[in-house]
Design a protein around this motif. Structure first.
Motif, PDB file in Angstrom:
ATOM      1  N   ALA A   1       0.825  -1.212   0.000  1.00 53.32           N
ATOM      2  CA  ALA A   1       0.000   0.000   0.000  1.00 53.32           C
ATOM      3  C   ALA A   1       0.856   1.257   0.000  1.00 53.32           C
ATOM      4  O   ALA A   1       0.455   2.296  -0.531  1.00 53.32           O
ATOM      5  N   GLU A   2       2.034   1.165   0.571  1.00 54.63           N
ATOM      6  CA  GLU A   2       2.906   2.336   0.698  1.00 54.63           C
ATOM      7  C   GLU A   2       3.839   2.533  -0.494  1.00 54.63           C
ATOM      8  O   GLU A   2       4.541   3.539  -0.565  1.00 54.63           O
ATOM      9  N   GLN A   3       3.839   1.602  -1.442  1.00 51.51           N
ATOM     10  CA  GLN A   3       4.817   1.628  -2.530  1.00 51.51           C
ATOM     11  C   GLN A   3       4.784   2.904  -3.357  1.00 51.51           C
ATOM     12  O   GLN A   3       5.817   3.370  -3.830  1.00 51.51           O
ATOM     13  N   SER A   4       3.606   3.482  -3.556  1.00 53.23           N
ATOM     14  CA  SER A   4       3.489   4.654  -4.435  1.00 53.23           C
ATOM     15  C   SER A   4       3.477   5.970  -3.665  1.00 53.23           C
ATOM     16  O   SER A   4       3.267   7.030  -4.260  1.00 53.23           O
ATOM     17  N   LEU A   5       3.686   5.912  -2.352  1.00 51.08           N
ATOM     18  CA  LEU A   5       3.715   7.146  -1.564  1.00 51.08           C
ATOM     19  C   LEU A   5       4.911   8.005  -1.944  1.00 51.08           C
ATOM     20  O   LEU A   5       6.004   7.497  -2.198  1.00 51.08           O
ATOM     21  N   VAL A   6       4.709   9.307  -1.979  1.00 51.75           N
ATOM     22  CA  VAL A   6       5.789  10.267  -2.173  1.00 51.75           C
ATOM     23  C   VAL A   6       5.685  11.306  -1.064  1.00 51.75           C
ATOM     24  O   VAL A   6       4.689  11.359  -0.335  1.00 51.75           O
ATOM     25  N   LYS A   7       6.702  12.131  -0.915  1.00 49.29           N
ATOM     26  CA  LYS A   7       6.667  13.171   0.108  1.00 49.29           C
ATOM     27  C   LYS A   7       5.458  14.075  -0.124  1.00 49.29           C
ATOM     28  O   LYS A   7       5.225  14.522  -1.245  1.00 49.29           O
ATOM     29  N   GLY A   8       4.713  14.328   0.942  1.00 49.89           N
ATOM     30  CA  GLY A   8       3.518  15.157   0.824  1.00 49.89           C
ATOM     31  C   GLY A   8       2.235  14.347   0.795  1.00 49.89           C
ATOM     32  O   GLY A   8       1.145  14.912   0.852  1.00 49.89           O
ATOM     33  N   LEU A   9       2.368  13.020   0.701  1.00 51.78           N
ATOM     34  CA  LEU A   9       1.210  12.125   0.748  1.00 51.78           C
ATOM     35  C   LEU A   9       1.324  11.247   1.982  1.00 51.78           C
ATOM     36  O   LEU A   9       2.434  10.886   2.392  1.00 51.78           O
ATOM     37  N   GLU A  10       0.178  10.897   2.557  1.00 54.26           N
ATOM     38  CA  GLU A  10       0.176   9.956   3.658  1.00 54.26           C
ATOM     39  C   GLU A  10      -0.906   8.902   3.441  1.00 54.26           C
ATOM     40  O   GLU A  10      -1.907   9.154   2.772  1.00 54.26           O
TER      41      GLU A  10
ATOM     42  N   LEU B   1      -3.468  14.177   0.728  1.00 54.16           N
ATOM     43  CA  LEU B   1      -2.538  15.291   0.549  1.00 54.16           C
ATOM     44  C   LEU B   1      -2.286  15.968   1.887  1.00 54.16           C
ATOM     45  O   LEU B   1      -3.222  16.372   2.573  1.00 54.16           O
ATOM     46  N   THR B   2      -1.020  16.113   2.252  1.00 53.85           N
ATOM     47  CA  THR B   2      -0.693  16.816   3.492  1.00 53.85           C
ATOM     48  C   THR B   2      -0.313  18.273   3.240  1.00 53.85           C
ATOM     49  O   THR B   2      -0.097  19.033   4.184  1.00 53.85           O
TER      50      THR B   2
ATOM     51  N   GLN C   1       8.319  19.345  -4.769  1.00 57.09           N
ATOM     52  CA  GLN C   1       9.197  18.536  -3.924  1.00 57.09           C
ATOM     53  C   GLN C   1       9.690  17.310  -4.675  1.00 57.09           C
ATOM     54  O   GLN C   1      10.872  16.951  -4.627  1.00 57.09           O
ATOM     55  N   GLY C   2       8.787  16.680  -5.411  1.00 56.76           N
ATOM     56  CA  GLY C   2       9.170  15.507  -6.193  1.00 56.76           C
ATOM     57  C   GLY C   2      10.182  15.842  -7.264  1.00 56.76           C
ATOM     58  O   GLY C   2      11.134  15.081  -7.501  1.00 56.76           O
ATOM     59  N   ALA C   3       9.983  16.980  -7.919  1.00 56.45           N
ATOM     60  CA  ALA C   3      10.916  17.403  -8.966  1.00 56.45           C
ATOM     61  C   ALA C   3      12.293  17.698  -8.384  1.00 56.45           C
ATOM     62  O   ALA C   3      13.323  17.309  -8.955  1.00 56.45           O
ATOM     63  N   GLN C   4      12.335  18.379  -7.267  1.00 52.05           N
ATOM     64  CA  GLN C   4      13.609  18.719  -6.636  1.00 52.05           C
ATOM     65  C   GLN C   4      14.353  17.468  -6.178  1.00 52.05           C
ATOM     66  O   GLN C   4      15.573  17.370  -6.336  1.00 52.05           O
TER      67      GLN C   4
ATOM     68  N   TRP D   1       4.447  15.767 -11.474  1.00 55.22           N
ATOM     69  CA  TRP D   1       3.042  16.185 -11.644  1.00 55.22           C
ATOM     70  C   TRP D   1       2.217  15.061 -12.260  1.00 55.22           C
ATOM     71  O   TRP D   1       1.122  14.736 -11.782  1.00 55.22           O
ATOM     72  N   SER D   2       2.729  14.451 -13.321  1.00 54.77           N
ATOM     73  CA  SER D   2       1.995  13.381 -13.998  1.00 54.77           C
ATOM     74  C   SER D   2       1.838  12.159 -13.091  1.00 54.77           C
ATOM     75  O   SER D   2       0.839  11.435 -13.170  1.00 54.77           O
ATOM     76  N   ASN D   3       2.808  11.930 -12.208  1.00 52.74           N
ATOM     77  CA  ASN D   3       2.702  10.814 -11.269  1.00 52.74           C
ATOM     78  C   ASN D   3       1.541  11.036 -10.294  1.00 52.74           C
ATOM     79  O   ASN D   3       0.797  10.101  -9.976  1.00 52.74           O
ATOM     80  N   LEU D   4       1.386  12.281  -9.837  1.00 55.81           N
ATOM     81  CA  LEU D   4       0.270  12.600  -8.943  1.00 55.81           C
ATOM     82  C   LEU D   4      -1.067  12.418  -9.659  1.00 55.81           C
ATOM     83  O   LEU D   4      -2.042  11.959  -9.069  1.00 55.81           O
TER      84      LEU D   4
END
Length: 207
Positions: A37-46, A75-76, A85-88, A170-173
């Motif tokens: 369930a956590e595999q696709s999490l990125v910073k800013g998501l919970e 979204l946090t 954040q993802g791009a950086q 962006w496209s990943n989100l």
């Protein structure tokens, strides 16, 4: 008569034991499924609202049992900020990879990474046709640091790589289910599952 009662009692205990163990426990299944369930999490998501939803016997293997969980990605912070954040983060890894690659083989690897980035990002942009420019401006306008990042000067290669990284984040989100207008706290529903097998020593996760 006494022996008959003892036999019946034993049978009842076996049946009750079998019923209690006819499917894997919540503790076992949650421990196995949550990493998926956590595999696709990125910073800013919970991950929120994680709960067992359903389970069923594998029709091709009676000793195999599948369990599905439902949950949400939340979204946090504002969506454009998460994309930034993802791009950086991507660019930090990309720059480190570029510096690490040296010599002919390293140079070819770096070139391949750059080409793959541009191909994937350009495909997403191209699929939107003439609508992309307006969509991009609307999205960036919600995040001043995003505007600064997008318009930051540099060599043509650096600017392109930086913008492509933003597009990829962006496209990943979007792929995860978030619309451009999503606000902080917005959720998208998701599912994950895992398989388990019943052994002489009880249930265990299938490999």
């Amino acid at each position: 008569m006494k022996n008959i009662k003892m036999v019946l009692a034993t049978i009842s205990m076996v049946l009750l034991s079998g019923c209690a163990d006819d499917k894997p426990s919540d503790v076992l299944t949650a421990e196995k499924v949550q990493p998926y369930a956590e595999q696709s999490l990125v910073k800013g998501l919970e991950l929120t609202d994680f709960k067992r939803d359903n389970g069923w016997v594998d029709t091709e293997s009676p000793n195999r049992y599948k369990v599905q969980y439902v949950f949400n990605y939340r979204l946090t912070k504002p969506l454009p900020e998460i994309a930034l954040q993802g791009a950086q983060d991507f660019m930090a890894e990309y720059d480190a990879s570029q510096k690490k690659n040296s010599g002919l083989i390293g140079g070819l690897n770096a070139l391949n990474e750059s080409m793959q980035l541009s191909i994937t990002a350009n495909e997403w942009i191209r699929n939107q046709g003439d609508q992309f420019a307006k969509r991009r401006d609307d999205f960036l306008s919600k995040c001043q640091p995003c505007v600064v990042y997008w318009n930051q000067s540099g060599s043509e290669q650096d600017v392109s790589a930086r913008r492509y990284a933003f597009v990829m984040a962006w496209s990943n989100l979007e792929r995860l289910g978030f619309k451009d207008e999503a606000k902080t706290g917005a959720k998208v529903p998701r599912t994950a599952w895992a398989a388990f097998i019943k052994t002489e020593k009880g249930w265990k996760a299938a490999s």
